[in-house]
Design a protein around this motif. Structure first.
Motif, PDB file in Angstrom:
ATOM      1  N   ARG A 296       0.835  -1.212   0.000  1.00 14.77           N
ATOM      2  CA  ARG A 296       0.000   0.000   0.000  1.00 14.77           C
ATOM      3  C   ARG A 296       0.867   1.258   0.000  1.00 14.77           C
ATOM      4  NH1 ARG A 296      -2.490   3.310  -1.140  1.00 14.77           N
ATOM      5  NH2 ARG A 296      -4.534   4.099  -0.496  1.00 14.77           N
ATOM      6  N   ILE A 297       1.962   1.234   0.748  1.00 20.40           N
ATOM      7  CA  ILE A 297       2.905   2.362   0.750  1.00 20.40           C
ATOM      8  C   ILE A 297       3.498   2.535  -0.647  1.00 20.40           C
ATOM      9  CG2 ILE A 297       5.154   3.162   1.596  1.00 20.40           C
ATOM     10  CD1 ILE A 297       2.938   3.576   3.595  1.00 20.40           C
ATOM     11  N   GLY A 298       3.840   1.421  -1.295  1.00 27.88           N
ATOM     12  CA  GLY A 298       4.375   1.477  -2.654  1.00 27.88           C
ATOM     13  C   GLY A 298       3.401   2.128  -3.620  1.00 27.88           C
ATOM     14  N   GLN A 299       2.115   1.824  -3.467  1.00 27.33           N
ATOM     15  CA  GLN A 299       1.095   2.430  -4.332  1.00 27.33           C
ATOM     16  C   GLN A 299       1.039   3.944  -4.133  1.00 27.33           C
ATOM     17  OE1 GLN A 299      -2.582   0.412  -3.434  1.00 27.33           O
ATOM     18  NE2 GLN A 299      -1.811  -1.591  -4.082  1.00 27.33           N
ATOM     19  N   GLU A 300       1.135   4.383  -2.878  1.00 27.91           N
ATOM     20  CA  GLU A 300       1.091   5.821  -2.593  1.00 27.91           C
ATOM     21  C   GLU A 300       2.310   6.536  -3.178  1.00 27.91           C
ATOM     22  OE1 GLU A 300      -1.207   7.924  -1.022  1.00 27.91           O
ATOM     23  OE2 GLU A 300      -2.439   6.167  -1.490  1.00 27.91           O
ATOM     24  N   ILE A 301       3.471   5.895  -3.061  1.00 23.43           N
ATOM     25  CA  ILE A 301       4.691   6.486  -3.634  1.00 23.43           C
ATOM     26  C   ILE A 301       4.534   6.636  -5.140  1.00 23.43           C
ATOM     27  CG2 ILE A 301       7.144   6.086  -4.091  1.00 23.43           C
ATOM     28  CD1 ILE A 301       7.307   4.700  -1.357  1.00 23.43           C
ATOM     29  N   GLU A 302       4.039   5.586  -5.789  1.00 28.64           N
ATOM     30  CA  GLU A 302       3.878   5.618  -7.246  1.00 28.64           C
ATOM     31  C   GLU A 302       2.836   6.656  -7.667  1.00 28.64           C
ATOM     32  OE1 GLU A 302       3.079   1.600  -8.377  1.00 28.64           O
ATOM     33  OE2 GLU A 302       5.091   0.895  -7.839  1.00 28.64           O
ATOM     34  N   LYS A 303       1.800   6.822  -6.840  1.00 26.83           N
ATOM     35  CA  LYS A 303       0.770   7.816  -7.140  1.00 26.83           C
ATOM     36  C   LYS A 303       1.360   9.227  -7.096  1.00 26.83           C
ATOM     37  CE  LYS A 303      -3.795   9.387  -5.583  1.00 26.83           C
ATOM     38  NZ  LYS A 303      -4.862   9.194  -4.562  1.00 26.83           N
ATOM     39  N   GLN A 304       2.175   9.492  -6.070  1.00 32.95           N
ATOM     40  CA  GLN A 304       2.819  10.804  -5.963  1.00 32.95           C
ATOM     41  C   GLN A 304       3.795  11.029  -7.115  1.00 32.95           C
ATOM     42  OE1 GLN A 304       4.591  11.154  -2.082  1.00 32.95           O
ATOM     43  NE2 GLN A 304       2.685  10.680  -1.020  1.00 32.95           N
ATOM     44  N   LEU A 305       4.549   9.987  -7.452  1.00 31.57           N
ATOM     45  CA  LEU A 305       5.526  10.114  -8.528  1.00 31.57           C
ATOM     46  C   LEU A 305       4.847  10.243  -9.890  1.00 31.57           C
ATOM     47  CD1 LEU A 305       8.190   7.549  -7.292  1.00 31.57           C
ATOM     48  CD2 LEU A 305       8.431  10.028  -7.387  1.00 31.57           C
ATOM     49  N   GLU A 306       3.629   9.711 -10.008  1.00 34.27           N
ATOM     50  CA  GLU A 306       2.895   9.833 -11.272  1.00 34.27           C
ATOM     51  C   GLU A 306       2.579  11.300 -11.562  1.00 34.27           C
ATOM     52  OE1 GLU A 306      -1.113   8.130 -13.538  1.00 34.27           O
ATOM     53  OE2 GLU A 306      -0.705   7.593 -11.452  1.00 34.27           O
ATOM     54  N   SER A 307       2.172  12.053 -10.540  1.00 35.18           N
ATOM     55  CA  SER A 307       1.891  13.474 -10.749  1.00 35.18           C
ATOM     56  C   SER A 307       3.170  14.222 -11.118  1.00 35.18           C
ATOM     57  CB  SER A 307       1.258  14.084  -9.494  1.00 35.18           C
ATOM     58  OG  SER A 307       2.156  14.056  -8.409  1.00 35.18           O
ATOM     59  N   GLN A 308       4.307  13.783 -10.547  1.00 37.96           N
ATOM     60  CA  GLN A 308       5.588  14.390 -10.914  1.00 37.96           C
ATOM     61  C   GLN A 308       5.968  14.031 -12.352  1.00 37.96           C
ATOM     62  OE1 GLN A 308       8.692  13.770  -7.950  1.00 37.96           O
ATOM     63  NE2 GLN A 308       7.157  13.702  -6.318  1.00 37.96           N
ATOM     64  N   SER A 309       5.646  12.799 -12.758  1.00 33.08           N
ATOM     65  CA  SER A 309       5.902  12.391 -14.143  1.00 33.08           C
ATOM     66  C   SER A 309       5.059  13.220 -15.105  1.00 33.08           C
ATOM     67  CB  SER A 309       5.582  10.902 -14.327  1.00 33.08           C
ATOM     68  OG  SER A 309       6.494  10.096 -13.621  1.00 33.08           O
ATOM     69  N   ASP A 310       3.799  13.475 -14.724  1.00 29.79           N
ATOM     70  CA  ASP A 310       2.919  14.297 -15.561  1.00 29.79           C
ATOM     71  C   ASP A 310       3.524  15.678 -15.779  1.00 29.79           C
ATOM     72  OD1 ASP A 310       1.178  12.198 -15.622  1.00 29.79           O
ATOM     73  OD2 ASP A 310      -0.297  13.080 -14.256  1.00 29.79           O
ATOM     74  N   TYR A 311       4.015  16.278 -14.692  1.00 28.09           N
ATOM     75  CA  TYR A 311       4.596  17.616 -14.815  1.00 28.09           C
ATOM     76  C   TYR A 311       5.899  17.564 -15.617  1.00 28.09           C
ATOM     77  CZ  TYR A 311       5.938  22.363 -13.687  1.00 28.09           C
ATOM     78  OH  TYR A 311       6.273  23.685 -13.794  1.00 28.09           O
TER      79      TYR A 311
END
Length: 469
Positions: A296-311
């Protein structure tokens, strides 16, 4: 040189546009007597009714004298107004997309002689904005698909264990605990002073400056009464003033004794990975095992990094547009316009060194304008700006969202948005958010899996390349 001449007749006035280059043009405003004379006479008659001239009563000065004294000034004023209005209307009516604003062609206009002539020609140079053909779908950019690795997951868990410790409220104090002390001013015999100063004092173990005080507190129980001198506890007068909330009038109590009753003992210990901890981190979910928690922690990290990837892909895509979209500018005109618009802050020689930065900024602006025209969803609506401010209060300020609170916030939002700079700042942020989403949905993205560290290195590398440019 390219020529594309045509006329627009406004009464006796003529407006002519001559294409002087691919992205430049000259506009002539030709004005005859019939265009300005009625307004000049009207202005002179209005002034005649107010004029004060020696030898005449106010309002009784002959029109001929008023015209002789003020005719040329009124003529110049009306002609300038007529020229300005005609130029602006021509640009608007013909949907002429120009950069900056028109600059007077002093050489072609020459000297205006209001005494000898009754027909005048004014010339203006304009820079035509380049036509852009932007297709976001044709831009290919690598999209970092960041996967959370075990090391990153463990770092996050370690931080959470520190940030969300176990808190208990024991009966007996031990070193490391925090205390809440109900404190009353005491005399030199340890008795409470009637009507004396009172305060609730919070003491963290890290605040205690004296070993003697630490030994005195060790083993004390909830409800115990002690005589404490807070200057000995904190070892700093300013800390005592802050802890006791002393006013200037009460500063004589900095070194006074206080009768302190222990009302609360708070113990903070490192958290442990158990179901209780999992529930505090994800209160709306049921997590039964450490493996499930790590996933679950891994999913949250990836979710945060996804928004950074978008930017990240938005930044790369925008840079590619700026660097590769064909645009031509009338460089000589733009340099002159920058100097003219700087109010003396930039000289003609200085612009030679800074023009490149200006042109790059102009390319950014033209691309953003073109995208806003092509994609209506980029428009930031007034209600979105208001909602952004409201979300700040309900989110970051953690205000309870009730009907009464929303009504109260409405006037607060009105007040905030009266500040034009603040409103523009919010609009820019919202537009950028929309641009990020647009680029994510329209660009030709090629996904590439990588770790968080690899992603950070990629971002750093591209940031350095942009800086070097």
């Amino acid at each position: 040189m390219f020529f594309n001449n045509f006329q627009q007749n406004l009464s006796h006035m003529q407006v002519n546009k001559e294409q002087t280059g691919e992205v430049s043009a000259s506009i002539e405003i030709r004005i005859g007597k019939n265009d300005y004379e009625p307004e000049v006479n009207k202005a002179l008659k209005d002034y005649q009714s107010k004029a004060v001239v020696p030898g005449f009563r106010q309002g009784k000065v002959p029109f001929g004298i008023v015209k002789k004294m003020y005719g040329n000034a009124m003529l110049a004023e009306q002609v300038n107004k007529l020229v300005s209005d005609s130029l602006n209307n021509y640009i608007k009516d013909n949907d002429l997309r120009i950069l900056g604003y028109p600059l007077s062609d002093v050489e072609r206009t020459g000297t205006i002689d209001f005494d000898s002539n009754d027909e005048f020609s004014f010339y203006f140079n304009v820079a035509i904005a380049p036509e852009l053909d932007i297709k976001l779908e044709d831009i290919q950019v690598t999209y970092p698909k960041v996967k959370a690795d075990p090391i990153e997951i463990q770092k996050t868990i370690d931080k959470l264990l520190t940030d969300y410790p176990e808190v208990t409220y024991p009966e007996t104090y031990q070193q490391g605990d925090a205390l809440e002390l109900r404190s009353t001013q005491a005399d030199d015999k340890g008795n409470e002073v009637e009507g004396g100063y009172q305060a609730t004092v919070m003491v963290d173990s890290t605040d205690i400056a004296s070993d003697a005080v630490r030994q005195k507190l060790e083993g004390q129980v909830l409800g115990a009464e002690l005589i404490l001198n807070f200057s000995e506890v904190f070892g700093d007068d300013e800390k005592v003033i802050k802890a006791l909330k002393l006013s200037d009038e009460d500063n004589h109590l900095i070194h006074a004794d206080f009768n302190a009753v222990i009302d609360e003992i708070k113990r903070t210990e490192p958290a442990t990975l158990n179901e209780s901890f999992f529930g505090r981190i994800f209160p709306s979910e049921t997590i039964d095992s450490e493996d499930e928690f790590r996933n679950r922690i891994g999913q949250e990290i990836e979710k945060q990094l996804e928004s950074q990837s978008d930017y990240f892909v938005y930044s790369l895509g925008l840079k590619q547009l700026v660097d590769e979209t064909p645009m031509k500018f009338d460089e000589a005109f733009m340099k002159r316009w920058i100097v003219d618009n700087s109010n003396g802050e930039i000289s003609a020689s200085e612009i030679e060194n800074t023009y490149g930065d200006f042109e790059k900024s102009m390319r950014y602006q033209l691309i953003e304008d073109e995208l806003s025209s092509k994609y209506p969803e980029l428009l930031v609506k007034k209600e979105e700006v208001r909602q952004y401010v409201a979300n700040y209060f309900f989110g970051q300020m953690q205000m309870e969202k009730t009907e009464d609170m929303e009504k109260m916030l409405s006037s607060t939002i009105d007040s905030i948005l009266k500040n034009k700079k603040e409103e523009d700042k919010i609009i820019r942020q919202l537009r950028e958010n929309k641009m990020v989403r647009l680029f994510r949905s329209k660009l030709n993205l090629v996904e590439q899996e990588m770790t968080a560290e690899e992603f950070k290195s990629l971002v750093t590398k591209n940031s350095m390349e942009i800086t070097e440019e």
